[in-house]
Motif scaffolding. Structure first.
Motif, mmCIF file in Angstrom:
data_model
loop_
_atom_site.group_PDB
_atom_site.id
_atom_site.type_symbol
_atom_site.label_atom_id
_atom_site.label_comp_id
_atom_site.label_asym_id
_atom_site.label_seq_id
_atom_site.Cartn_x
_atom_site.Cartn_y
_atom_site.Cartn_z
ATOM 1 N N UNK A 127 0.848 -1.192 0.000
ATOM 2 C CA UNK A 127 0.000 0.000 0.000
ATOM 3 C C UNK A 127 0.881 1.239 0.000
ATOM 4 N N UNK A 128 0.523 2.207 -0.843
ATOM 5 C CA UNK A 128 1.207 3.491 -0.817
ATOM 6 C C UNK A 128 0.861 4.227 0.467
ATOM 7 N N UNK A 129 1.616 5.254 0.790
ATOM 8 C CA UNK A 129 1.349 6.036 1.995
ATOM 9 C C UNK A 129 -0.081 6.553 1.989
ATOM 10 N N UNK A 130 -0.818 6.264 3.060
ATOM 11 C CA UNK A 130 -2.201 6.726 3.188
ATOM 12 C C UNK A 130 -3.223 5.935 2.407
ATOM 13 N N UNK A 131 -2.799 4.881 1.702
ATOM 14 C CA UNK A 131 -3.741 4.084 0.905
ATOM 15 C C UNK A 131 -4.435 3.046 1.778
ATOM 16 N N UNK A 132 -5.564 2.524 1.281
ATOM 17 C CA UNK A 132 -6.377 1.581 2.048
ATOM 18 C C UNK A 132 -6.737 0.360 1.218
ATOM 19 N N UNK A 133 -7.053 -0.716 1.924
ATOM 20 C CA UNK A 133 -7.625 -1.912 1.329
ATOM 21 C C UNK A 133 -8.606 -2.506 2.328
ATOM 22 N N UNK A 134 -9.474 -3.406 1.867
ATOM 23 C CA UNK A 134 -10.496 -3.972 2.743
ATOM 24 C C UNK A 134 -10.487 -5.492 2.660
ATOM 25 N N UNK A 135 -10.892 -6.122 3.761
ATOM 26 C CA UNK A 135 -11.129 -7.552 3.751
ATOM 27 C C UNK A 135 -12.350 -7.862 4.608
ATOM 28 N N UNK A 136 -12.929 -9.037 4.393
ATOM 29 C CA UNK A 136 -14.140 -9.414 5.111
ATOM 30 C C UNK A 136 -13.953 -10.676 5.930
ATOM 31 N N UNK A 137 -14.784 -10.814 6.951
ATOM 32 C CA UNK A 137 -14.738 -12.003 7.803
ATOM 33 C C UNK A 137 -16.150 -12.476 8.096
ATOM 34 N N UNK A 138 -16.275 -13.759 8.361
ATOM 35 C CA UNK A 138 -17.478 -14.346 8.931
ATOM 36 C C UNK A 138 -17.078 -15.089 10.198
ATOM 37 N N UNK A 139 -17.949 -15.013 11.218
ATOM 38 C CA UNK A 139 -17.603 -15.642 12.475
ATOM 39 C C UNK A 139 -18.804 -16.141 13.246
ATOM 40 N N UNK A 140 -18.516 -16.661 14.425
ATOM 41 C CA UNK A 140 -19.543 -17.197 15.309
ATOM 42 C C UNK A 140 -19.532 -16.446 16.636
ATOM 43 N N UNK A 141 -20.689 -16.367 17.285
ATOM 44 C CA UNK A 141 -20.778 -15.755 18.596
ATOM 45 C C UNK A 141 -21.834 -16.469 19.417
ATOM 46 N N UNK A 142 -21.710 -16.358 20.720
ATOM 47 C CA UNK A 142 -22.689 -16.933 21.646
ATOM 48 C C UNK A 142 -22.989 -15.896 22.724
ATOM 49 N N UNK A 143 -24.246 -15.674 23.008
ATOM 50 C CA UNK A 143 -24.631 -14.772 24.088
ATOM 51 C C UNK A 143 -24.599 -13.325 23.685
ATOM 52 N N UNK A 144 -23.415 -12.739 23.589
ATOM 53 C CA UNK A 144 -23.272 -11.337 23.197
ATOM 54 C C UNK A 144 -22.232 -11.224 22.090
ATOM 55 N N UNK A 145 -22.262 -10.070 21.412
ATOM 56 C CA UNK A 145 -21.396 -9.896 20.251
ATOM 57 C C UNK A 145 -20.866 -8.466 20.226
ATOM 58 N N UNK A 146 -19.873 -8.172 21.083
ATOM 59 C CA UNK A 146 -19.257 -6.861 21.086
ATOM 60 C C UNK A 146 -18.198 -6.734 20.011
ATOM 61 N N UNK A 147 -17.917 -5.500 19.616
ATOM 62 C CA UNK A 147 -16.917 -5.244 18.580
ATOM 63 C C UNK A 147 -15.513 -5.554 19.110
ATOM 64 N N UNK A 148 -14.628 -6.076 18.264
ATOM 65 C CA UNK A 148 -13.274 -6.400 18.713
ATOM 66 C C UNK A 148 -12.390 -5.160 18.788
ATOM 67 N N UNK A 149 -11.304 -5.285 19.551
ATOM 68 C CA UNK A 149 -10.226 -4.298 19.516
ATOM 69 C C UNK A 149 -9.241 -4.747 18.443
#
Length: 349
Positions: free
Chosen positions: A320-342
């Motif tokens: 990536x050039x300076x300041x450039x971005x890219x994206x990726x996706x995930x699928x996952x599992x959760x039980x009970x609650x689903x808070x955002x990750x750090x």
């Protein structure tokens, strides 16, 4: 009798399959291990040498997960890195090790292949005194331009902290020497010469890391090694290792966008952005608050490591050039609650 006779082929077929699989694994191990080698610390042992030495022929044994969890996560991350314990190397460093090996990646020598070695935790530690003997093995008999031996400063906690250059104090610089005259070994795993030095690290108690940089004598080839030690005194090891903290963002940042969610599952997107300089690759660490897991990803390779998940770039979206971005996706599992990750992001420059 007839039923016994009919049962025998069904027993023989699994045996044939098992023997065939064993032969394939044996062939793979023969290819995976290098014919010629280099070296690493053997006493106190480096993390990768200890894992290879202790689990080489038994690396798939699930008992390792409870008996030696840090080696377990290292083997699961990359078995080939453990077999090539003698090849953690950076070429053409020009003596600027801090520029080549970023903070947080010292134990893995700035090489993603050995990234699992950077993870803090309860690595097996060797009990030593404040004056101790340090030994490194040189399989290829390269000799040395120098070996620099460091010890972490008092207050550093290798169970919870990733190693940085500022955590270290230089305690020994050998200067140049040839391989001739040092003791050889008939150990078939080693096959070379061993260099030993007396080291003093006063004022330390409890767990620490002995860190060494070896620049070979024949070329600008540099090897990096973390040895876990325990000096007299200090607190006892925790009975349950704490979860490792995420690494600080270094050269890139990552943002999380929650997507769709359904009972027991979720899909999200992560954006990776380089900092003020171009980067060659990136790794994003997820610390989920509620025990979630990732089972699928696109535009990234995801591995599990000591209770967290690490997403690394694939071959077409790492640079990536300076300041450039890219994206990726995930699928996952959760039980009970689903808070955002750090999230934290570490770049390869």
């Amino acid at each position: 009798m007839s039923s016994f006779a009919l049962g025998r082929p069904s027993v023989r077929r699994p045996l044939i399959v098992a023997v065939t699989a064993l032969l394939l694994i044996t062939s793979f191990l023969a290819v995976a291990r290098p014919a010629s080698a280099h070296g690493s610390a053997i006493d106190p042992p480096s993390r990768h040498y200890a894992c290879a030495r202790n689990w080489d022929t038994d690396w798939q044994n699930p008992i390792m997960e409870s008996r030696d969890p840090m080696c377990w996560q290292a083997w699961q991350s990359n078995p080939a890195a453990m077999w090539t314990w003698n090849g953690l190397i950076q070429d053409n460093v020009n003596n600027d090790h801090q520029a080549r090996v970023p903070d947080g990646e010292l134990c893995g020598g700035g090489d993603d292949t050995y990234a699992a070695l950077n993870n803090p935790g309860l690595w097996k530690a060797r009990d030593i005194g404040n004056n101790f003997r340090w030994t490194m093995h040189d399989q290829a008999r390269h000799g040395s331009a120098y070996i620099r031996i460091y010890v972490t400063r008092q207050g550093f906690d290798p169970v919870t902290q990733r190693l940085k250059w500022t955590d270290l104090e230089l305690v020994k610089d050998t200067g140049p020497f040839p391989e001739a005259g040092w003791p050889t070994t008939t150990d078939p795993i080693l096959n070379g010469v061993s260099y030993s030095f007396d080291v003093s690290a006063p004022g330390r108690t409890g767990r620490h890391i002995v860190y060494a940089v070896w620049r070979a004598g024949h070329a600008d080839q540099n090897y990096y090694m973390c040895s876990d030690v325990r000096f007299p005194g200090g607190p006892a090891d925790p009975t349950t290792p704490p979860p490792p903290p995420p690494a600080e963002n270094d050269g890139c940042s990552a943002t999380y966008a929650a997507g769709s969610q359904w009972p027991g599952g979720f899909q999200s997107e992560v954006t990776v952005t380089s900092g003020s300089a171009a980067i060659k690759g990136w790794a994003v660490t997820f610390q989920f608050p509620d025990g979630q897991s990732i089972y699928q990803a696109w535009n990234a390779d995801v591995t599990s490591s000591n209770g967290s998940f690490v997403a690394r770039n694939v071959n077409y979206n790492g640079a990536l050039a300076a300041g450039a971005s890219t994206k990726f996706g995930i699928q996952g599992q959760w039980l009970g609650t689903h808070g955002a990750p750090v999230l934290s992001c570490v770049a390869t420059r």
